[in-house]
Design a protein around this motif. Structure first.
Motif, PDB file in Angstrom:
ATOM      1  N   GLY A   1      46.221  40.068  34.719  1.00  0.00           N
ATOM      2  CA  GLY A   1      47.102  41.281  35.780  1.00  0.00           C
ATOM      3  C   GLY A   1      45.559  42.203  36.057  1.00  0.00           C
ATOM      4  N   CYS A   2      44.557  42.215  35.634  1.00  0.00           N
ATOM      5  CA  CYS A   2      43.138  43.170  35.828  1.00  0.00           C
ATOM      6  C   CYS A   2      42.431  43.115  37.098  1.00  0.00           C
ATOM      7  CB  CYS A   2      42.186  42.984  34.632  1.00  0.00           C
ATOM      8  SG  CYS A   2      42.898  43.833  33.175  1.00  0.00           S
ATOM      9  N   THR A   3      42.601  43.279  37.381  1.00  0.00           N
ATOM     10  CA  THR A   3      41.248  43.052  38.957  1.00  0.00           C
ATOM     11  C   THR A   3      40.041  44.923  38.379  1.00  0.00           C
ATOM     12  OG1 THR A   3      43.014  42.954  40.760  1.00  0.00           O
ATOM     13  CG2 THR A   3      40.915  44.048  41.534  1.00  0.00           C
ATOM     14  N   ALA A   4      39.223  43.584  39.358  1.00  0.00           N
ATOM     15  CA  ALA A   4      37.317  44.141  38.283  1.00  0.00           C
ATOM     16  C   ALA A   4      36.499  44.360  39.732  1.00  0.00           C
ATOM     17  CB  ALA A   4      37.444  43.687  37.238  1.00  0.00           C
ATOM     18  N   GLY A   5      35.880  44.940  38.889  1.00  0.00           N
ATOM     19  CA  GLY A   5      34.385  45.045  39.920  1.00  0.00           C
ATOM     20  C   GLY A   5      33.027  45.408  38.500  1.00  0.00           C
ATOM     21  N   LEU A   6      31.834  45.020  39.154  1.00  0.00           N
ATOM     22  CA  LEU A   6      30.661  45.176  38.049  1.00  0.00           C
ATOM     23  C   LEU A   6      29.522  45.501  38.779  1.00  0.00           C
ATOM     24  CD1 LEU A   6      31.755  41.651  38.726  1.00  0.00           C
ATOM     25  CD2 LEU A   6      30.382  41.476  36.512  1.00  0.00           C
ATOM     26  N   VAL A   7      29.105  46.805  38.237  1.00  0.00           N
ATOM     27  CA  VAL A   7      28.009  46.916  38.408  1.00  0.00           C
ATOM     28  C   VAL A   7      27.320  46.869  37.012  1.00  0.00           C
ATOM     29  CG1 VAL A   7      26.815  49.544  38.002  1.00  0.00           C
ATOM     30  CG2 VAL A   7      29.061  49.274  38.667  1.00  0.00           C
ATOM     31  N   VAL A   8      25.366  46.521  37.380  1.00  0.00           N
ATOM     32  CA  VAL A   8      24.912  46.203  37.060  1.00  0.00           C
ATOM     33  C   VAL A   8      23.372  46.658  36.419  1.00  0.00           C
ATOM     34  CG1 VAL A   8      23.687  43.718  35.751  1.00  0.00           C
ATOM     35  CG2 VAL A   8      25.747  43.921  36.225  1.00  0.00           C
ATOM     36  N   ASP A   9      22.751  47.103  35.329  1.00  0.00           N
ATOM     37  CA  ASP A   9      21.740  47.559  36.450  1.00  0.00           C
ATOM     38  C   ASP A   9      20.513  47.297  34.598  1.00  0.00           C
ATOM     39  OD1 ASP A   9      20.720  50.870  36.913  1.00  0.00           O
ATOM     40  OD2 ASP A   9      19.943  50.649  34.598  1.00  0.00           O
ATOM     41  N   GLY A  10      19.164  47.399  35.386  1.00  0.00           N
ATOM     42  CA  GLY A  10      18.431  46.665  34.500  1.00  0.00           C
ATOM     43  C   GLY A  10      17.123  47.380  34.551  1.00  0.00           C
ATOM     44  N   ALA A  11      15.697  47.598  34.137  1.00  0.00           N
ATOM     45  CA  ALA A  11      14.362  48.147  33.402  1.00  0.00           C
ATOM     46  C   ALA A  11      13.607  47.114  34.783  1.00  0.00           C
ATOM     47  CB  ALA A  11      14.390  48.063  32.064  1.00  0.00           C
ATOM     48  N   GLY A  12      14.521  46.238  35.019  1.00  0.00           N
ATOM     49  CA  GLY A  12      13.278  45.451  35.907  1.00  0.00           C
ATOM     50  C   GLY A  12      13.551  44.584  37.106  1.00  0.00           C
ATOM     51  N   GLU A  13      13.012  43.167  37.250  1.00  0.00           N
ATOM     52  CA  GLU A  13      13.094  42.389  38.393  1.00  0.00           C
ATOM     53  C   GLU A  13      14.149  41.352  37.967  1.00  0.00           C
ATOM     54  OE1 GLU A  13      12.883  44.585  41.792  1.00  0.00           O
ATOM     55  OE2 GLU A  13      12.268  45.925  40.067  1.00  0.00           O
ATOM     56  N   LEU A  14      14.462  41.422  36.751  1.00  0.00           N
ATOM     57  CA  LEU A  14      15.139  39.712  36.509  1.00  0.00           C
ATOM     58  C   LEU A  14      16.151  39.773  35.676  1.00  0.00           C
ATOM     59  CD1 LEU A  14      12.046  38.029  35.217  1.00  0.00           C
ATOM     60  CD2 LEU A  14      13.033  38.096  37.495  1.00  0.00           C
ATOM     61  N   PHE A  15      17.097  39.321  36.260  1.00  0.00           N
ATOM     62  CA  PHE A  15      18.294  39.036  34.624  1.00  0.00           C
ATOM     63  C   PHE A  15      19.887  39.355  35.332  1.00  0.00           C
ATOM     64  CE2 PHE A  15      14.701  39.771  32.001  1.00  0.00           C
ATOM     65  CZ  PHE A  15      14.696  38.468  31.974  1.00  0.00           C
ATOM     66  N   THR A  16      19.620  40.397  36.256  1.00  0.00           N
ATOM     67  CA  THR A  16      20.619  41.530  36.898  1.00  0.00           C
ATOM     68  C   THR A  16      21.584  40.927  37.537  1.00  0.00           C
ATOM     69  OG1 THR A  16      19.264  42.262  38.393  1.00  0.00           O
ATOM     70  CG2 THR A  16      19.735  43.736  36.999  1.00  0.00           C
ATOM     71  N   LYS A  17      21.041  39.480  38.296  1.00  0.00           N
ATOM     72  CA  LYS A  17      22.256  38.038  39.165  1.00  0.00           C
ATOM     73  C   LYS A  17      22.374  37.554  38.236  1.00  0.00           C
ATOM     74  CE  LYS A  17      22.897  39.876  43.168  1.00  0.00           C
ATOM     75  NZ  LYS A  17      21.799  38.718  44.100  1.00  0.00           N
ATOM     76  N   SER A  18      22.134  36.978  37.461  1.00  0.00           N
ATOM     77  CA  SER A  18      22.757  36.255  36.224  1.00  0.00           C
ATOM     78  C   SER A  18      23.758  36.625  35.114  1.00  0.00           C
ATOM     79  CB  SER A  18      21.037  35.275  35.765  1.00  0.00           C
ATOM     80  OG  SER A  18      19.992  36.460  34.693  1.00  0.00           O
ATOM     81  N   ALA A  19      22.711  37.763  34.486  1.00  0.00           N
ATOM     82  CA  ALA A  19      24.432  39.010  34.199  1.00  0.00           C
ATOM     83  C   ALA A  19      25.137  38.954  34.365  1.00  0.00           C
ATOM     84  CB  ALA A  19      23.385  39.772  33.424  1.00  0.00           C
ATOM     85  N   ALA A  20      24.842  39.216  35.673  1.00  0.00           N
ATOM     86  CA  ALA A  20      26.402  39.390  36.458  1.00  0.00           C
ATOM     87  C   ALA A  20      27.445  38.346  36.771  1.00  0.00           C
ATOM     88  CB  ALA A  20      26.074  39.660  37.676  1.00  0.00           C
ATOM     89  N   ALA A  21      26.603  37.242  37.226  1.00  0.00           N
ATOM     90  CA  ALA A  21      27.609  35.898  37.592  1.00  0.00           C
ATOM     91  C   ALA A  21      28.231  35.472  36.283  1.00  0.00           C
ATOM     92  CB  ALA A  21      27.213  34.987  38.282  1.00  0.00           C
ATOM     93  N   GLU A  22      27.939  35.728  34.753  1.00  0.00           N
ATOM     94  CA  GLU A  22      27.959  34.893  33.428  1.00  0.00           C
ATOM     95  C   GLU A  22      29.365  35.828  33.418  1.00  0.00           C
ATOM     96  OE1 GLU A  22      26.341  34.274  29.845  1.00  0.00           O
ATOM     97  OE2 GLU A  22      25.852  36.552  29.739  1.00  0.00           O
ATOM     98  N   ALA A  23      29.148  37.168  33.712  1.00  0.00           N
ATOM     99  CA  ALA A  23      30.084  37.972  33.510  1.00  0.00           C
ATOM    100  C   ALA A  23      31.508  38.504  34.958  1.00  0.00           C
ATOM    101  CB  ALA A  23      29.060  40.084  33.094  1.00  0.00           C
ATOM    102  N   ALA A  24      31.121  38.206  35.044  1.00  0.00           N
ATOM    103  CA  ALA A  24      31.880  37.552  36.049  1.00  0.00           C
ATOM    104  C   ALA A  24      32.991  35.808  35.736  1.00  0.00           C
ATOM    105  CB  ALA A  24      31.475  37.143  38.009  1.00  0.00           C
ATOM    106  N   LEU A  25      32.351  34.973  35.407  1.00  0.00           N
ATOM    107  CA  LEU A  25      32.945  34.619  35.171  1.00  0.00           C
ATOM    108  C   LEU A  25      33.693  34.200  33.885  1.00  0.00           C
ATOM    109  CD1 LEU A  25      33.725  31.074  35.554  1.00  0.00           C
ATOM    110  CD2 LEU A  25      31.909  30.607  34.470  1.00  0.00           C
ATOM    111  N   ALA A  26      33.330  35.362  32.850  1.00  0.00           N
ATOM    112  CA  ALA A  26      33.675  35.887  31.631  1.00  0.00           C
ATOM    113  C   ALA A  26      35.361  36.050  32.017  1.00  0.00           C
ATOM    114  CB  ALA A  26      33.423  36.230  31.082  1.00  0.00           C
TER     115      ALA A  26
END
Length: 352
Positions: free
Chosen positions: A80-105
């Motif tokens: 019953g929850c509704t969510a959004g995500l903020v993903v912050d990284g120190a470089g140019e990699l990993f933010t999008k892939s981490a977000a997709a993994e988190a969203a599916l979970a």
């Protein structure tokens, strides 16, 4: 209404400094509860959530890994929850892939995601260049604005229900051999009578992929409801997408990826997306792999249709199965109960 901020403690203190500032400014004036450890995810059912993930320079956050384990183990944890995500990284990699993994979970734990649920802060923030120019602000100002806007949508989003919703089903498979279509046929039986269903087959030779028109050309054709390349997308798919309350994508796993024709559909959807957003339209998927990798394909649907094209993600949006030989999917142990649950989930999401 309040927001629960799921904010896993970063491995190193510096990794969360920029995100601390962004959240403090962007959530000012809102009622916010904060959960920083995996143990604090209990009792969140029915709440509005913002997952803020500081990744540092490695793309890893160990406390988030503990949270991820809970999400995967407890399918009712965020019912019953509704969510959004903020993903912050120190470089140019990993933010999008981490977000997709988190969203599916999150989704598999019973949580819906608003359309375009991700605000992504890469190390340079260059991904905010266009938004900053449009706002007349700096990169950090655009970052703050994006998080503030997302928080407002998460807090206030109400997904529409209809008396008789329109469901558009897209596939590129053979009816004679496809396990994916076999599963859909069973789900369809549950929906008929309460939904208006249209199926469109995107078979080879009927659909050409986008070749990357200049932005102004794509916008021009999109404003006229079409696309430079015409064909089945312009004549059938665009009108059907406009009319639909939900899309169901039938996604056999081809080399751990969506099929070429479904990928072409998503690419060509850009012309329509230029002139409208799909925040009020749901996306569902049936994913069948011959051996493994269904979660990889499901994450691609999340990234393309939810994060990019703005369709909202209902809880448990995907039925993910493994079957190789033709007809095998319908004989999987427990498949009928999973099909019934998936069909009922579509009805619960869309119907008054």
């Amino acid at each position: 209404m309040s927001i629960t901020l799921i904010y896993p403690t970063p491995d190193a203190g510096w990794a969360g400094q920029r995100l601390d500032d962004v959240l403090r400014r962007s959530l000012a004036g809102r009622e916010v509860r904060v959960a920083r450890r995996a143990e604090e995810l209990s009792g969140l059912a029915g709440q509005r959530l913002l997952l803020a993930l500081p990744l540092g320079d490695t793309g890893v956050n160990l406390e988030y890994m503990r949270m991820l384990a809970r999400l995967r183990k407890e399918p009712e944890l965020l019912r019953g929850c509704t969510a959004g995500l903020v993903v912050d990284g120190a470089g140019e990699l990993f933010t999008k892939s981490a977000a997709a993994e988190a969203a599916l979970a999150l989704n598999m734990a019973g949580c819906a995601l608003v359309g375009r649920p991700l605000v992504e802060g890469t190390g340079s923030l260059v991904n905010f260049a266009v938004q900053a120019q449009n706002l007349g602000a700096g990169l950090m100002g655009a970052y703050h604005h994006a998080v503030q806007e997302l928080a407002g949508r998460v807090e206030g989003e109400i997904f529409p229900k209809r008396e008789r919703p329109e469901v558009l089903v897209l596939h590129a498979s053979s009816h004679h051999t496809s396990n994916t279509i076999d599963l859909w046929s069973s789900v369809r039986e549950k929906l008929e009578g309460r939904c208006t269903i249209r199926e469109i087959g995107l078979r080879n030779g009927t659909l050409f992929d986008c070749s990357g028109c200049p932005y102004t050309m794509c916008l021009h054709f999109g404003e006229q409801g079409g696309c430079f390349y015409g064909g089945v997308m312009r004549d059938e798919v665009y009108p059907a997408v406009r009319a639909a309350d939900a899309l169901v994508l039938l996604c056999p796993n081809y080399n751990d990826a969506l099929s070429a024709n479904l990928t072409a559909f998503i690419n060509r959807l850009t012309a329509l997306f230029r002139q409208t957003r799909f925040y009020d339209k749901a996306v569902f998927a049936i994913v069948v792999s011959g051996y493994s990798g269904g979660d990889v394909v499901a994450r691609q649907v999340v990234a393309a249709m939810n994060m990019n094209k703005s369709f909202y993600l209902p809880p448990n949006f995907a039925l993910i199965e493994t079957a190789n030989n033709p007809g095998e999917a319908l004989s999987l142990p427990g498949i009928q109960s999973r099909l019934d649950a998936f069909g009922q989930n579509i009805l619960n999401t869309l119907c008054l």
